[in-house]
Design an enzyme around this catalytic site. Structure first.
Site, PDB file in Angstrom:
ATOM      1  N   MET A 167       0.859  -1.178   0.000  1.00 45.86           N
ATOM      2  CA  MET A 167       0.000   0.000   0.000  1.00 45.86           C
ATOM      3  C   MET A 167       0.897   1.231   0.000  1.00 45.86           C
ATOM      4  O   MET A 167       2.008   1.203   0.518  1.00 45.86           O
ATOM      5  CB  MET A 167      -0.952  -0.012   1.183  1.00 45.86           C
ATOM      6  CG  MET A 167      -1.934  -1.196   1.075  1.00 45.86           C
ATOM      7  SD  MET A 167      -3.442  -0.967   2.013  1.00 45.86           S
ATOM      8  CE  MET A 167      -2.820  -1.182   3.675  1.00 45.86           C
ATOM      9  N   GLU A 168       0.387   2.306  -0.586  1.00 47.72           N
ATOM     10  CA  GLU A 168       1.267   3.422  -0.920  1.00 47.72           C
ATOM     11  C   GLU A 168       1.775   4.209   0.274  1.00 47.72           C
ATOM     12  O   GLU A 168       2.669   5.034   0.138  1.00 47.72           O
ATOM     13  CB  GLU A 168       0.572   4.365  -1.895  1.00 47.72           C
ATOM     14  CG  GLU A 168      -0.632   5.058  -1.313  1.00 47.72           C
ATOM     15  CD  GLU A 168      -1.370   5.834  -2.387  1.00 47.72           C
ATOM     16  OE1 GLU A 168      -2.422   5.348  -2.821  1.00 47.72           O
ATOM     17  OE2 GLU A 168      -0.903   6.881  -2.790  1.00 47.72           O
ATOM     18  N   SER A 169       1.250   3.958   1.456  1.00 54.83           N
ATOM     19  CA  SER A 169       1.788   4.645   2.629  1.00 54.83           C
ATOM     20  C   SER A 169       3.157   4.086   3.001  1.00 54.83           C
ATOM     21  O   SER A 169       3.763   4.549   3.961  1.00 54.83           O
ATOM     22  CB  SER A 169       0.828   4.492   3.803  1.00 54.83           C
ATOM     23  OG  SER A 169       0.677   3.121   4.115  1.00 54.83           O
ATOM     24  N   ASN A 196      -0.932  12.410  -4.736  1.00 54.94           N
ATOM     25  CA  ASN A 196      -0.164  12.099  -3.518  1.00 54.94           C
ATOM     26  C   ASN A 196       1.325  12.350  -3.723  1.00 54.94           C
ATOM     27  O   ASN A 196       2.005  12.887  -2.852  1.00 54.94           O
ATOM     28  CB  ASN A 196      -0.347  10.625  -3.134  1.00 54.94           C
ATOM     29  CG  ASN A 196      -1.672  10.378  -2.444  1.00 54.94           C
ATOM     30  OD1 ASN A 196      -2.346  11.322  -2.034  1.00 54.94           O
ATOM     31  ND2 ASN A 196      -2.046   9.124  -2.331  1.00 54.94           N
TER      32      ASN A 196
END
Lengths: 279, 351
Positions: free
Chosen positions: A52-54, B107
């Site tokens: 996941m991009e976090s 983002n």
């Protein structure tokens, strides 16, 4: 083999899960993609590297996360980095095999809008770009999912470029990973693919209960249809069990699930208060 | 920050009144895990105004700061739609009425602005596909300063760039910190580190204030060094109803209640009175939670421990002298060293 009853939502999730091959380095977003990832990892793709991009890389999906930094995804994971590194050292550097992206609106060349249903700032919002533009540009392949979104002739706002104007426009621009772009679009009615030359979307497979006419009714251009329609993936019990063990609420449509969850908490609180009074 | 060094421990109320001013730009680091909700509620209670909120992945934190009248501008990459498709979020309603200006980034481009700010660069290159997106084309209050382009001196290619962002105040909630502000967080990092290091003032709430030696034996968890931090607040449940790795999960019962508040007419006003304005601090908030939902509900979300394997930072010698007081290099004790100095040293007369 399938002996269980299956819902429309479940069928779509299984179709998405089948898009992940064993070993794929895959970026997942919240909702359908993460459930698909969980099912794939538990069944045919145990060595898929889910991220996941976090910055949560190589994690084991256990519980449906509510957002992409959810603590439930960090109980045991292989590589802790930050968002900037996910986009640069993994995605842009060419190591991301697959990206799952949710669609608000889509045009015939796979260009996506997730921002505004009109011209900002007056228009209704969707959710905005998030990580989509860069994942879509630099993942080797993208899997698109659309529930409740729409096909449009011209996007009012282009958030994440697909094949742009079609043909070799994306490739020729030099701005994208060569060979990248949408591999497939999954909707509750069927599976769509993109022509190798023109890059125009066509209907590849129908889900049960749907017809070519019903699919075409949603689409403002003259949709092309595969000469021979594909066969939709019939889930196996193993897949359905993996799905339900991971996220029991995901067998239902979202509004039904939200209502069921709310009613559950009301019952819990009431039961607790009753127990309190009895003491 | 006026004073250097020493303890920075204070209360949330004190930190917000000392360090957050009307008109400031404000940033929270992460996605939603460990979101500093206690600090956000305090900003709303103190009725700060005219702020710009940097929010990478906004949830009710952003909706509440706008509804509370604190924020007039946002820099954003994603907003969860509380209120659903029909009613739409608060932010959407305010934006469409012209009461809120939003600059939309992806983002990555949002994070690149913070990275530039953190490194002290004036701009940062971003990835070229964004030039085909309307994120690049449309701008709000930043006008033609939202994106730029430059030419790579080595390849001659056109490269999109974003300007550095240096918010006034960064707020974060972490698992533990020491009194000097060395703050440790583990779990999804998102853009937290860049958000912190790009900001001028950093306010930290934590579940526990620990002895400095806890920090020094696990520096890989320190995401912001004490010398950058202005305030440290021991604030258990400081991110509730969001979750914190190792402490508790996202409180879906509270989320369910908030969902109803967003959907009902007047629901949010009532929610603000009950859960923000009428409760002086986080202690009172948790007491009220227990009254409404019960202790049992709160306990349901407690994390079951899963400890990280300890990393051994040990070294063979604790100083230049071994356990017997013999120099590892010279093979003599302190007395021996003095003799050696007299024999071989270039002794000078300093009297």
């Amino acid at each position: 083999m399938l002996t269980k009853k299956v819902t429309r939502q479940e069928l779509l999730i299984i179709a998405a899960a089948r898009q992940i091959q064993n070993g794929d380095v895959t970026i997942l977003g919240i909702g359908l993609p993460i459930i698909a990832g969980a099912v794939a990892k538990k069944t045919h793709a145990p060595e898929a590297v889910l991220m996941m991009e976090s910055g949560i890389c190589d994690f084991e999906p256990r519980i449906l996360p509510m957002h992409v930094a959810d603590a439930s995804a960090t109980r045991g994971y292989g590589y802790a980095i930050d968002l900037f590194s996910v986009f640069t050292t993994i995605t842009h550097a060419g190591y991301l095999d697959k990206a799952f992206l949710g669609v608000g609106q889509i045009d015939r060349f796979g260009n996506i809008n997730t921002s505004y249903l009109g011209t900002p700032p007056d228009a209704q919002r969707i959710t905005a770009a998030g990580g989509a533009p860069e994942f879509y540009a630099y993942a080797k392949q993208s899997i698109l999912t659309m529930k409740g979104g729409e096909f449009v002739e011209k996007l009012p706002y282009l958030t994440s470029p697909g094949f742009l104007g079609g043909g070799d426009e994306r490739e020729a621009s030099g701005r994208y990973t060569p060979g990248s772009g949408p591999a497939v679009l999954l909707t509750p009615k069927g599976i769509f693919k993109f022509d190798k030359e023109t890059k125009e979307m066509y209907l590849d497979t129908l889900f049960p209960g749907s017809t070519v006419e019903r699919v075409k009714a949603d689409i403002p251009w003259d949709l092309k249809v595969a000469d021979q329609l594909g066969v939709f993936p019939v889930p196996t019990d193993e897949e359905i069990i993996a799905l339900r063990e991971f996220s029991p609420r995901s067998s239902f449509s979202s509004p039904v699930a939200v209502q069921l969850v709310f009613e559950n908490f009301k019952r819990r609180i009431a039961a607790q208060k009753a127990a309190g009074r009895a003491n | 920050m006026s004073d250097k060094g020493g303890s920075k421990i204070m209360t949330t109320r004190e930190a917000v009144s000392r360090f957050v001013k009307d008109g400031d730009s404000l940033i929270t680091g992460n996605y939603n895990e460990s979101m500093p909700i206690s600090l956000i509620y305090e900003i709303i209670r103190q009725r700060k105004k005219g702020m710009t909120y940097y929010s990478q992945s906004g949830s009710f934190d952003a909706e509440f700061l706008v509804y509370g009248g604190c924020v007039e501008k946002m820099v954003s990459a994603f907003l969860y739609k509380w209120g659903g498709k029909g009613r739409g979020g608060i932010i959407e309603q305010y934006q469409r009425k012209g009461q809120l200006l939003i600059e939309d980034y992806s983002n990555f481009t949002y994070n690149a602005r913070l990275a530039a700010g953190a490194y002290g660069y004036s701009y940062m290159p971003v990835l070229p596909a964004i030039m085909d997106s309307d994120v690049f084309k449309y701008s709000s209050f930043m006008g033609d300063k939202k994106f730029g382009t430059t030419t790579c001196p080595f390849t001659g290619k056109t490269i999109p760039v974003v300007p550095a962002a240096n918010p006034d105040v960064c707020m974060l909630h972490v698992q533990r910190a020491d009194q000097f502000g060395n703050a440790q967080h583990w779990g999804g990092l998102g853009s937290t580190v860049h958000a912190c290091l790009a900001s001028r003032t950093i306010l930290v709430t934590c579940e526990e204030i620990v002895e400095p030696d806890v920090i020094r034996s696990s520096p890989h968890h320190t995401i912001v060094p004490g010398f950058r931090v202005s305030a440290v607040i021991e604030e258990p449940f400081g991110c509730h109803p969001f979750e914190l790795v190792g402490y508790r999960g996202l409180d879906t019962a509270m989320f369910s209640l908030m969902n109803q508040a967003f959907k009902a007419d007047g629901g949010l006003t009532a929610f603000f009175d009950e859960w923000i304005y009428n409760l002086p601090d986080r202690n009172a908030y948790i007491k009220h939670y227990i009254e409404v939902f019960g202790q049992e509900m709160l306990n349901r979300y407690n994390a079951r421990s899963y400890y990280s394997a300890p990393a051994n930072y040990g070294i063979p010698f604790q100083s230049g002298w071994d356990v017997d007081g013999i120099s590892n290099d010279l093979g003599v004790d302190m007395e021996g060293l003095e003799k050696l100095i007299e024999e071989k040293g270039d002794v000078i007369d300093v009297n």
